[in-house]
Design a protein around this motif. Structure first.
Motif, PDB file in Angstrom:
ATOM      1  N   HIS A 378     -71.505 -41.979 -15.972  1.00  0.00           N
ATOM      2  CA  HIS A 378     -71.318 -42.518 -17.432  1.00  0.00           C
ATOM      3  C   HIS A 378     -70.762 -41.375 -18.283  1.00  0.00           C
ATOM      4  N   PHE A 379     -71.524 -40.105 -17.501  1.00  0.00           N
ATOM      5  CA  PHE A 379     -71.601 -38.917 -18.497  1.00  0.00           C
ATOM      6  C   PHE A 379     -72.083 -37.879 -17.505  1.00  0.00           C
ATOM      7  N   GLY A 380     -72.597 -37.483 -17.309  1.00  0.00           N
ATOM      8  CA  GLY A 380     -73.585 -36.070 -16.885  1.00  0.00           C
ATOM      9  C   GLY A 380     -73.894 -34.820 -17.544  1.00  0.00           C
ATOM     10  N   ILE A 381     -75.232 -34.546 -17.894  1.00  0.00           N
ATOM     11  CA  ILE A 381     -75.242 -34.233 -18.431  1.00  0.00           C
ATOM     12  C   ILE A 381     -75.695 -32.715 -17.420  1.00  0.00           C
ATOM     13  N   SER A 382     -76.708 -33.260 -16.091  1.00  0.00           N
ATOM     14  CA  SER A 382     -76.450 -32.235 -15.617  1.00  0.00           C
ATOM     15  C   SER A 382     -75.537 -31.237 -14.996  1.00  0.00           C
ATOM     16  N   LEU A 383     -73.773 -31.768 -15.551  1.00  0.00           N
ATOM     17  CA  LEU A 383     -72.499 -31.291 -14.783  1.00  0.00           C
ATOM     18  C   LEU A 383     -72.684 -30.681 -15.253  1.00  0.00           C
ATOM     19  N   VAL A 384     -72.602 -30.960 -17.079  1.00  0.00           N
ATOM     20  CA  VAL A 384     -71.691 -29.539 -17.838  1.00  0.00           C
ATOM     21  C   VAL A 384     -73.199 -28.143 -17.469  1.00  0.00           C
ATOM     22  N   GLU A 385     -74.549 -29.034 -17.658  1.00  0.00           N
ATOM     23  CA  GLU A 385     -75.217 -27.793 -17.316  1.00  0.00           C
ATOM     24  C   GLU A 385     -75.212 -26.616 -16.665  1.00  0.00           C
ATOM     25  N   CYS A 386     -75.219 -27.209 -15.251  1.00  0.00           N
ATOM     26  CA  CYS A 386     -74.940 -26.299 -14.094  1.00  0.00           C
ATOM     27  C   CYS A 386     -73.133 -25.562 -14.399  1.00  0.00           C
ATOM     28  N   MET A 387     -72.377 -25.809 -14.863  1.00  0.00           N
ATOM     29  CA  MET A 387     -70.952 -25.210 -15.319  1.00  0.00           C
ATOM     30  C   MET A 387     -71.275 -23.822 -16.122  1.00  0.00           C
ATOM     31  N   SER A 388     -72.359 -24.728 -16.588  1.00  0.00           N
ATOM     32  CA  SER A 388     -72.734 -23.100 -17.874  1.00  0.00           C
ATOM     33  C   SER A 388     -73.080 -22.580 -17.239  1.00  0.00           C
ATOM     34  N   ALA A 389     -74.376 -22.575 -16.308  1.00  0.00           N
ATOM     35  CA  ALA A 389     -75.004 -21.964 -15.965  1.00  0.00           C
ATOM     36  C   ALA A 389     -74.178 -21.259 -15.134  1.00  0.00           C
ATOM     37  N   GLY A 390     -72.790 -21.188 -14.862  1.00  0.00           N
ATOM     38  CA  GLY A 390     -72.253 -20.780 -13.625  1.00  0.00           C
ATOM     39  C   GLY A 390     -72.036 -21.163 -12.280  1.00  0.00           C
ATOM     40  N   CYS A 391     -72.965 -22.216 -12.519  1.00  0.00           N
ATOM     41  CA  CYS A 391     -72.474 -22.692 -10.677  1.00  0.00           C
ATOM     42  C   CYS A 391     -71.354 -23.811 -10.304  1.00  0.00           C
ATOM     43  N   VAL A 392     -70.473 -23.431  -9.459  1.00  0.00           N
ATOM     44  CA  VAL A 392     -69.385 -24.360  -9.069  1.00  0.00           C
ATOM     45  C   VAL A 392     -69.082 -25.974  -8.349  1.00  0.00           C
ATOM     46  N   MET A 393     -69.385 -26.370  -9.776  1.00  0.00           N
ATOM     47  CA  MET A 393     -69.551 -28.528  -9.646  1.00  0.00           C
ATOM     48  C   MET A 393     -68.662 -29.056  -8.544  1.00  0.00           C
ATOM     49  N   VAL A 394     -69.645 -29.576  -7.735  1.00  0.00           N
ATOM     50  CA  VAL A 394     -68.590 -30.430  -6.894  1.00  0.00           C
ATOM     51  C   VAL A 394     -69.760 -31.842  -7.010  1.00  0.00           C
ATOM     52  N   ALA A 395     -68.717 -32.658  -7.810  1.00  0.00           N
ATOM     53  CA  ALA A 395     -69.102 -34.098  -7.821  1.00  0.00           C
ATOM     54  C   ALA A 395     -68.047 -35.340  -7.785  1.00  0.00           C
ATOM     55  N   HIS A 396     -68.684 -36.094  -7.974  1.00  0.00           N
ATOM     56  CA  HIS A 396     -67.622 -37.967  -7.520  1.00  0.00           C
ATOM     57  C   HIS A 396     -65.987 -37.730  -8.428  1.00  0.00           C
ATOM     58  N   ALA A 397     -65.201 -38.415  -7.738  1.00  0.00           N
ATOM     59  CA  ALA A 397     -64.217 -37.755  -8.570  1.00  0.00           C
ATOM     60  C   ALA A 397     -64.073 -39.215  -9.291  1.00  0.00           C
ATOM     61  N   SER A 398     -65.116 -39.924 -10.027  1.00  0.00           N
ATOM     62  CA  SER A 398     -64.992 -41.678 -10.950  1.00  0.00           C
ATOM     63  C   SER A 398     -66.131 -41.116 -12.644  1.00  0.00           C
ATOM     64  N   GLY A 399     -65.649 -41.579 -13.363  1.00  0.00           N
ATOM     65  CA  GLY A 399     -66.538 -41.501 -13.811  1.00  0.00           C
ATOM     66  C   GLY A 399     -66.183 -40.805 -15.348  1.00  0.00           C
TER      67      GLY A 399
END
Length: 472
Positions: A378-399
């Motif tokens: 639905h959103f993904g707070i953990s994605l935002v935090e990981c991206m803010s921390a400097g991790c390269v995000m690999v996520a499912h292409a949906s939602g």
């Protein structure tokens, strides 16, 4: 005769309704007098009740809860906040955990009202017809909450929509919801219609036409009920574009706002973009629930290791970070450990359960990539935090990841999206083999993007704008 019976029945229901409403009013008055909630700054106190039976769980939904309370306390001197919870934990311990995990210090006292029937909304209690069972359970849990206190403003932050009519009609409260995801959606209907086996559509149902037909109509009828209770809201807030589309279709609310959840971008953006050369840590952050698809992550890791050789292969490690809410979650972690051993990748996997905020920062600060495999997140707070921390995000292409988070920012790429296991493997392989300078540039674009869109300050301002009519 029939008219007389009907009249007596209606009269009995009206009397029962008035008696129950009077009881709720009387109990609420006693509680407010006991707490001393009479007036503040020459105007009546407004009590805001947050329905969040798992307020001590430590997930993204709980971050929304505590920052919502913080925003109201900061804006309104006359507002007092109450949390309905099923956690058998002392208030000071609940608030201490919120501060420890999220870095939130509330400005005023928060009252807690303890619910004894939380088990009625747990999925394990309803192995069949789970959606309907949990919804019926939430009605009884809502009645228990309402009997304890009828607030002036009621906000459901847990997704228990069937409690809304109770507080609106019996309690006389102004009603609002913060929706993380709709409990029913056209995507679920599509999966059942297409015979797709998933965590919410057992294989024995997907293979049988008759059972599939029954489940489709069960979902359709439930969607009608869900739409009815959702229409009781005065204000609806949703956490993403994906959720907005579904709630607009199901509830047709009068006031609908996209309020992106609060993400602690400030704390994570302090971490350096440069990462240690000795390890290739891939972090996955999320509660240990079936829909997060941790099993796929382990398979992706196994395939990735097969494509790498020598010293580089030995440096790769998948770190699964998450909170466990109950015994069921802990059992799920044990099952994942067994599965990792079957795949012969256990030596390349670490499980970090219920860790502190500082430990979470350390894990994100040492990871080169972050992995998120949930479909239609639905959103993904953990994605935002990981991206803010400097991790390269690999996520499912949906939602939410597709529509709101891992999107172009000022014509710059902010992460990688994948549709299936093979694409996840390819994306992670690309990150692992990426030159450090290229990886840092991608991480910098992602950090700038999430800071502008998803900070705590942006959430609190948006939340207050959406709810201001409730306090007029």
């Amino acid at each position: 005769m029939y008219l007389l019976i009907a009249f007596v029945g209606i009269l009995f229901m009206v009397i029962a309704f008035l008696i129950l409403k009077g009881y709720i009013f009387w109990e609420t008055r006693k509680v407010l007098e006991k707490w001393g909630y009479r007036s503040s700054t020459n105007r009546p106190v407004i009590v805001v009740g947050f329905f969040h039976p798992y307020c001590n769980a430590g997930g993204g939904g709980e971050r929304v809860l505590w920052h919502s309370i913080h925003a109201l306390q900061k804006r309104y001197s006359f507002v007092r906040c109450v949390v309905y919870t099923g956690d058998k934990v002392e208030p000071r311990d609940i608030l201490s955990k919120a501060q420890k995990q999220f870095g939130i210090v509330l400005l005023k006292e928060v009252k807690f009202l303890y619910l004894k029937r939380r088990a009625w909304v747990e999925a394990k209690r309803w192995p069949r017809f789970t959606l309907l069972g949990q919804s019926i359970g939430s009605i009884f849990l809502g009645l228990e909450a309402l009997a304890l206190l009828s607030p002036h403003v009621y906000i459901d932050t847990m997704g228990c929509a069937f409690t809304l009519p109770l507080f609106r009609w019996l309690g006389g409260s102004r009603v609002a919801s913060y929706v993380h995801y709709p409990v029913i959606s056209r995507d679920m209907l599509r999966e059942v219609s297409g015979g797709v086996a998933a965590f919410n559509n057992a294989a024995w149902i997907s293979r049988n036409r008759m059972f599939t037909f029954i489940k489709i109509w069960y979902y359709k009828l439930f969607a009608v009920l869900y739409g009815f209770v959702g229409s009781c809201n005065d204000v609806v807030m949703v956490n993403s574009t994906w959720t907005h589309e579904h709630i607009l279709e199901l509830w047709k609310p009068r006031k609908l706002f996209i309020v992106y959840p609060p993400c602690d971008t400030d704390a994570f953006r302090k971490l350096p973009l440069e990462r240690p050369h000795k390890s290739m840590r891939i972090v996955s952050v999320g509660q240990f629930r079936p829909e997060k698809n941790h099993r796929m992550q382990l398979r992706v890791l196994a395939h990735l290791l097969q494509e790498l050789t020598g010293e580089l292969q030995g440096r790769v490690c998948l770190v699964l970070v998450g909170s466990c809410r109950n015994l069921e979650d802990h059992n799920r972690v044990d099952t994942l450990k067994d599965y990792a051993e079957q795949l012969r990748v256990l030596d390349h996997v670490q499980f970090r359960i219920n860790i502190s905020f500082e430990e979470l920062q350390q894990e994100m600060g040492s990871a080169v990539a972050a992995l998120h495999t949930m479909q239609n997140e639905h959103f993904g707070i953990s994605l935002v935090e990981c991206m803010s921390a400097g991790c390269v995000m690999v996520a499912h292409a949906s939602g939410g990841p597709l529509m709101d988070i891992v999107t172009k920012w000022q014509d710059r790429c902010t992460g990688l999206l994948a549709n299936d296991e093979s694409e996840f493997v390819s994306c992670l392989r690309e990150v692992v083999l990426m030159e450090q300078k290229e990886r840092q540039n991608l991480a910098k674009a992602a950090r700038d993007s999430v800071q502008a869109k998803f900070s705590v300050e942006v959430f609190e301002a948006s939340f207050l704008r959406a709810t201001e009519q409730l306090f007029g």
